[in-house]
Design a protein around this motif. Structure first.
Motif, PDB file in Angstrom:
ATOM      1  N   UNK A 180       9.618  51.034  12.691  1.00 49.44           N
ATOM      2  CA  UNK A 180      11.157  51.252  12.654  1.00 49.44           C
ATOM      3  C   UNK A 180      11.420  51.538  13.998  1.00 49.44           C
ATOM      4  N   UNK A 181      10.884  50.865  14.926  1.00 45.06           N
ATOM      5  CA  UNK A 181      10.991  51.037  16.375  1.00 45.06           C
ATOM      6  C   UNK A 181      12.796  51.089  16.690  1.00 45.06           C
ATOM      7  N   UNK A 182      13.242  49.938  16.219  1.00 46.35           N
ATOM      8  CA  UNK A 182      14.729  49.829  16.575  1.00 46.35           C
ATOM      9  C   UNK A 182      15.672  50.760  15.947  1.00 46.35           C
ATOM     10  N   UNK A 183      15.042  51.179  14.731  1.00 45.94           N
ATOM     11  CA  UNK A 183      15.977  52.251  13.934  1.00 45.94           C
ATOM     12  C   UNK A 183      15.832  53.518  14.624  1.00 45.94           C
ATOM     13  N   UNK A 184      14.590  53.880  15.063  1.00 49.44           N
ATOM     14  CA  UNK A 184      14.366  55.055  15.740  1.00 49.44           C
ATOM     15  C   UNK A 184      15.195  55.095  17.148  1.00 49.44           C
ATOM     16  N   UNK A 185      15.225  54.030  17.820  1.00 44.96           N
ATOM     17  CA  UNK A 185      16.126  54.010  18.983  1.00 44.96           C
ATOM     18  C   UNK A 185      17.356  54.088  18.810  1.00 44.96           C
ATOM     19  N   UNK A 186      17.671  53.697  17.752  1.00 47.31           N
ATOM     20  CA  UNK A 186      19.493  53.565  17.324  1.00 47.31           C
ATOM     21  C   UNK A 186      19.776  54.912  16.835  1.00 47.31           C
ATOM     22  N   UNK A 187      18.889  55.720  16.456  1.00 45.66           N
ATOM     23  CA  UNK A 187      19.174  57.230  16.067  1.00 45.66           C
ATOM     24  C   UNK A 187      18.954  57.356  14.598  1.00 45.66           C
ATOM     25  N   UNK A 188      18.616  56.193  13.782  1.00 46.42           N
ATOM     26  CA  UNK A 188      18.558  56.328  12.351  1.00 46.42           C
ATOM     27  C   UNK A 188      17.529  57.333  11.814  1.00 46.42           C
ATOM     28  N   UNK A 189      17.907  58.324  11.060  1.00 46.53           N
ATOM     29  CA  UNK A 189      17.072  59.475  10.575  1.00 46.53           C
ATOM     30  C   UNK A 189      15.935  58.682   9.836  1.00 46.53           C
ATOM     31  N   UNK A 190      14.540  59.186  10.091  1.00 43.46           N
ATOM     32  CA  UNK A 190      13.497  58.722   9.542  1.00 43.46           C
ATOM     33  C   UNK A 190      12.442  59.859   9.241  1.00 43.46           C
ATOM     34  N   UNK A 191      11.390  59.656   8.532  1.00 46.35           N
ATOM     35  CA  UNK A 191      10.358  60.628   8.195  1.00 46.35           C
ATOM     36  C   UNK A 191       8.857  59.736   8.811  1.00 46.35           C
ATOM     37  N   UNK A 192       7.698  60.511   9.109  1.00 41.75           N
ATOM     38  CA  UNK A 192       6.693  60.229   9.710  1.00 41.75           C
ATOM     39  C   UNK A 192       5.473  60.625   8.624  1.00 41.75           C
ATOM     40  N   UNK A 193       4.776  59.563   8.169  1.00 40.40           N
ATOM     41  CA  UNK A 193       3.610  60.226   7.308  1.00 40.40           C
ATOM     42  C   UNK A 193       4.074  60.772   6.015  1.00 40.40           C
ATOM     43  N   UNK A 194       3.118  61.691   5.557  1.00 43.30           N
ATOM     44  CA  UNK A 194       3.253  62.458   4.328  1.00 43.30           C
ATOM     45  C   UNK A 194       4.143  63.583   4.617  1.00 43.30           C
TER      46      UNK A 194
END
Length: 472
Positions: A180-194
């Motif tokens: 999710x590199x592009x999404x992360x750079x674009x400010x999209x909320x994300x979760x990592x791992x568990x």
């Protein structure tokens, strides 16, 4: 005494004008199964399409990570094991087979799973030809580095290349990077791992050649047989061998003189930040059993070294303890550690555990996932299968590709919107092909609209016409 001047931890990079690499209708980042299917589908539907890939070849974890098989294409429907993922993947398989690089379907775990193994070089050649035939332009050795916004839309993707930093403009973007590199750079909320500082553990894959095939096939013929040799070696030689996990997988390729090994498990080094958790704040007990963070540069570097250490130790065990492997040699170590899970975006719907186990159906289905939950936990693999054994698959909904915040970005593949447990199933290549084909088909006709507002029924009609099994 002279006071020491402390160096700053950050530096300011001067602003600069970026050359524009090109203008496209659709830009896809990542050349794994999701990216391949997305780019081919977008181009076939008339879009000027560019695929950006960090390596010099396609295939994602299937080639760079050395996975060597497609998982999740086959599942049980009405009690019969059948291919449930169709479409672009059929064309790819046909091309791999044309290079004599495709194995027949192989059953495992008592007939509950089925995979298609392939030769990685044949996969690379076949993927090149597939994209070129569809009219996709490819930019290799390029990393996504940033995005430029135009309100709620991405106006351009910034990439790092051997020619320097450049911008690529497009009407629609598909993040199939896996992380999710592009999404992360674009400010999209994300979760990592568990969510607790760990995740699905990575594995460094390797291949073994010059094997005495008859002896090895007699000794190690099934997924679980190698584990018996491991247990006996630990009992007979206490302290001599230390295996990174239970549930090791050793399987022959099309030529049984060559075998592929899925046996390593990469943990986090003590004292480092782990998926956003500072190891210094944890007790010694809590430091154990955390997976390497695949989006942390230091941990990824350490993980590459640890994976090869484990391979060297495991190969000594094979040569000494397993029939047929005494004369063997390591013929390839995957170019990179195989990553199973890093970032997962927060989309309009998150595919979860009950969707897998309950064989969920969705009105906005874009295709099928036929892989069970495969949780790579500390030292072991935990499997969980759909409760309906005769119909062991689930729908994948369109909404899991759509971020909550941007109008012209889709996220496909293992970084789409899923929970940690849901991702353990749909991250397999079968689900990634499904997500990619839907994303590319939709992106080709976005125009000035929003992905969150597309006509899903019209998209489903196109997917069905292109051979996708929607289970409708």
């Amino acid at each position: 005494m002279t006071a020491t001047t402390q160096q700053p931890h950050t530096l300011t990079e001067p602003a600069r004008a970026l050359p524009v690499f090109g203008d496209f209708d659709v830009v896809v980042v990542g050349g794994g199964p999701a990216g391949i299917a997305a780019a081919v589908s977008a181009a076939r539907h008339g879009a000027r399409t560019l695929l950006v890939e960090r390596y010099g070849f396609l295939g994602g974890m299937g080639t760079a990570g050395g996975v060597t098989n497609f998982a999740g294409l086959y599942g049980k429907r009405r009690g019969e094991m059948t291919q449930l993922v169709r479409g672009v993947v059929d064309d790819l398989i046909e091309r791999i087979a044309g290079f004599n690089g495709m194995n027949a379907p192989q059953n495992g775990m008592g007939g509950r799973i089925c995979v298609r193994s392939y030769d990685t070089s044949a996969y690379k050649l076949a993927a090149d030809q597939l994209l070129e035939a569809a009219g996709v332009q490819m930019l290799f050795h390029a990393y996504a580095a940033a995005v430029l916004h135009d309100g709620s839309r991405i106006a351009a993707l910034v990439v790092e290349t051997k020619s320097g930093r450049q911008a690529i403009r497009a009407n629609a973007f598909i993040d199939a990077s896996g992380d999710a590199d592009v999404a992360a750079f674009a400010g999209v909320p994300f979760e990592v791992g568990d969510g607790h500082g760990s995740g699905l553990f990575p594995t460094t894959m390797f291949r073994i050649g010059q094997v005495d095939a008859p002896a090895a096939l007699e000794a190690v013929g099934e997924f679980s047989a190698i584990n018996g040799f491991m247990a006996r070696a630990e009992q007979q030689h206490p302290g001599k061998y230390s295996f990174p996990r239970e549930g090791a997988i050793l399987r022959p390729n099309k030529d049984p003189r060559e075998w592929r090994a899925n046996v390593t498990q990469i943990r986090n080094a003590e004292g480092r930040a782990m998926n956003g958790v500072d190891a210094r704040e944890l007790s010694d007990g809590e430091l154990e059993g955390r997976a390497m963070n695949g989006v942390d540069a230091r941990e990824l570097s350490d993980g590459e070294l640890e994976g090869r250490r484990q391979i060297a130790a495991y190969f000594k065990f094979l040569q000494a303890e397993v029939p047929g492997f005494a004369p063997s040699a390591i013929v390839e170590i995957a170019p990179q550690v195989g990553i199973r899970e890093t970032r997962r975006i927060q989309g309009l719907y998150a595919l979860g555990r009950e969707d897998i186990l309950g064989s969920a159906t969705f009105d906005d289905t874009i295709g099928l996932n036929a892989w069970p939950m495969e949780m790579h936990a500390d030292g072991r693999i935990e499997w969980a299968f759909p409760r309906d054994e005769a119909n062991a698959y689930n729908h994948l909904p369109w909404r899991m590709l759509v971020p909550q915040t941007l109008d012209n970005l889709l996220v496909a593949g293992r970084c789409a919107s899923m929970t940690h447990e849901g991702q353990s199933a749909a991250r397999a290549s079968g689900g990634c092909f499904v997500m990619g084909q839907a994303a590319g088909t939709a992106a080709a006709s976005l125009g000035s609209g929003r992905f969150a507002a597309i006509d899903v029924a019209a998209l489903q009609k196109k997917l069905a016409a292109d051979g996708v099994d929607l289970d409708r």
